[in-house]
Design an enzyme around this catalytic site. Structure first.
Site, PDB file in Angstrom:
ATOM      1  CB  ILE A  15      -0.842  -0.037   1.144  1.00  0.00           C
ATOM      2  CG1 ILE A  15      -1.830  -1.176   1.191  1.00  0.00           C
ATOM      3  CG2 ILE A  15      -1.994   1.107   1.115  1.00  0.00           C
ATOM      4  CD1 ILE A  15      -2.558  -1.323   2.509  1.00  0.00           C
ATOM      5  CB  CYS A  16       1.046   4.081  -2.347  1.00  0.00           C
ATOM      6  SG  CYS A  16       1.769   5.783  -2.702  1.00  0.00           S
TER       7      CYS A  16
END
Length: 273
Positions: free
Chosen positions: A141-142
């Site tokens: 997840i960025c």
């Protein structure tokens, strides 16, 4: 004297069209059909964009995607997955030969991100650059982990950016979340146990933030958009000239979308520019 750049802001679009339009701008600038360009855009459905090299199998929860009516698209840039919903998304297309583009990837990120930093200041948000001592742990997840020269507010990541260089042209695009649906975000990924999912979700609030959270009140897209347009204009010392795409250009965008960004291409990589 300010340099003139093209400015494009289109209505919310399908995920494939949004990614195809970024790629088309890169093509057009390389061919000399448009000057350097800044684009602002939105999404007509919640969309999870995944990095060019990011794995899908065993990572993405497709039942969660279906539950939230969320689209999935593979970006031409690298990095981790980003949920695009209530945000301003931007892209910059500029030649590597331009005097503003450093040969170093990190320096180029830093130079272009100054416009983003200025925009947050105009909104009344104090931001800083992520420390070079950030963790090297990779995340699916960025917004769980800032990269070099990305911006943080109160120690939490507040924007996500990615960059690619193809045939002498640099494309940088990024996500500027106004708010974030964390419940939806964590429904889109697979976890070995529900306990792990819960723990990761709780920890996420300590790692990521948004414009609304930092200001303590809801901000409209228009207010955010105006701040970022001013921020980029001031710091890059540019004059933005709005452009409208022709029917032929839109036809090209749709062709790129079908060839490179349809759901049939998710498990593979998009073709090279």
């Amino acid at each position: 004297m300010r340099e003139k750049w093209a400015f494009l802001e289109n209505t919310p679009q399908d995920a494939a069209i949004n990614m195809a339009l970024d790629e088309a701008l890169l093509h057009w600038h390389r061919k000399g059909e448009i000057p350097p360009a800044l684009r602002f855009y939105r999404w007509n459905k919640p969309t999870l964009s995944i990095g060019y090299f990011q794995k899908v199998d065993g990572k993405i929860d497709f039942q969660g995607m279906k539950k939230h009516h969320c689209q999935l698209v593979r970006r031409m840039t690298g990095g981790s997955a980003v949920l695009h919903e209530d945000e301003l998304t931007y892209s910059i297309v500029i030649s590597e030969e331009h005097e503003r583009v450093a040969s170093s990837i990190r320096q180029a990120y830093y130079d272009l991100s100054k416009g983003i930093l200025r925009a947050y200041q105009l909104l009344g948000i104090q931001v800083d650059y992520a420390s070079e001592q950030i963790s090297k742990e990779r995340s699916t997840i960025c917004f769980e982990q800032p990269a070099f020269y990305e911006l943080v507010a109160n120690g939490k990541k507040i924007s996500g950016n990615a960059q690619i260089r193809k045939r002498g042209i640099l494309l940088q695009h990024g996500s500027i979340p106004i708010s974030m649906n964390v419940e939806m975000l964590f429904d889109l990924f697979q976890f070995s146990t529900e306990q792990l999912k819960k723990r990761k979700k709780q920890g996420f609030y300590k790692k990521a933030t948004t414009i609304n959270t930092e200001l303590g009140e809801k901000q409209s897209y228009e207010v955010v958009r105006n701040a970022f347009q001013q921020g980029f204009s001031e710091i890059l010392n540019i004059e933005l000239e709005p452009i409208t795409l022709t029917d032929e250009q839109w036809k090209e965008v749709y062709q790129i979308a079908e060839a490179n960004y349809s759901e049939n291409n998710i498990k593979g990589a998009v073709s090279h520019v």
